[in-house]
Motif scaffolding. Structure first.
Motif: not given
Lengths: 163, 114
Positions: A51-54, A160-163, A105-108
């Motif tokens: 899956r692409p890392l967005l 990576f996770e907080e808005d 997320h994968d990126v995190s």
């Protein structure tokens, strides 16, 4: 790898940036190299659909702010290894622990796993994404006892996770 | 001229620091008892060793007024920063899933619950 040509393009761009040359011979050599690498890698990662890392601009900005902390921790990790292996007593007490670090997320997951490996005394051995469990090899008990507090985990969540 | 000399001195220090940590990593691989603990030494020291030497080369390029080499070197440094822990993780995971037990201190075996 579901889209191998994408990897070939990325590798070729990397090649051209490093060689600073658009001469046909060098680009052809780069293309051949990129294809060989893409073929080799596709067999390694081909089982699971990648899956692409967005990554959003906000994440990139926060990651750049996180970099000084990471570099400081990498230097501390190296000093820790130097102190350990240059000590005649070789003071280690290794243990593998499991820590629960839920991430969306994968990126995190990638960011946290690699950060854990680069910081003092810890090495990410395995990640169970369904149970959000990180299996971590620790060189000493003090490090192992500090891991559940999740200092790195909170940094990565912020990046990576907080808005 | 003076600035050039200072930048070359900085290069020398950065390359020396990089070499020291490569040496430490090598000593670690030789002295540590098992696969997992050796991976600690190899990964951390290769990352900082290579990073420090690459930064030194970037400074050396800047001392000659050449900044494109510095940028290329930074790209390579980022690649090392990403690939080194990833490769370590791939190796450690393969070892763990094949059933390789980590080394523990003799007094810790059987005594504690974990």
């Amino acid at each position: 790898m579901n889209r191998p040509y994408l990897l070939v393009v990325m590798l070729l761009v990397f090649w051209v940036v490093l060689t600073e040359s658009l001469s046909p011979a060098e680009v052809a050599l780069g293309l051949v190299t990129a294809i060989v690498i893409a073929l080799g890698v596709s067999r390694l990662v081909g089982e699971e659909e990648a899956r692409p890392l967005l990554v959003t601009p906000r994440q990139v900005a926060r990651f750049l702010l996180y970099m000084p902390y990471l570099v400081k921790e990498i230097v501390a990790a190296n000093i820790h290894v130097a102190e350990t292996v240059l000590d005649p007593r070789l003071p280690i007490d290794p243990i593998i622990i499991e820590c629960h670090y839920p991430l969306a997320h994968d990126v995190s997951v990638v960011g946290l796993a690699n950060s854990i490996t680069l910081t003092p005394g810890t090495l990410t051995v395995d990640v169970d994404k369904n149970k959000d469990t990180f299996r971590i090899h620790c060189l000493g008990r003090e490090v192992a006892e500090a891991m559940p507090e999740g200092e790195l985990y909170h940094h990565i969540r912020h990046v990576f996770e907080e808005d | 001229m003076l600035i050039e000399a200072i930048l070359q001195a900085v290069t020398a220090v950065l390359v020396a620091v990089g070499l020291f940590f490569f040496l430490v990593g090598t000593v670690g691989v030789l002295r540590l008892p098992d696969f997992y603990s050796r991976t600690h030494a190899a990964t951390k020291c290769d990352t900082l060793g290579a990073g420090s030497i690459l930064l030194g080369l970037a400074v050396l390029g800047a001392s000659r007024g050449d900044y494109t080499d510095g940028l290329k070197v930074l790209v390579i440094a980022v690649l090392v920063l990403l690939s080194s822990p990833t490769a370590a993780h791939a190796l450690a995971r393969a070892a763990f899933r094949t059933g390789l037990e980590p080394y523990t201190l003799p007094e810790a075996r059987g005594g504690e619950d974990r």
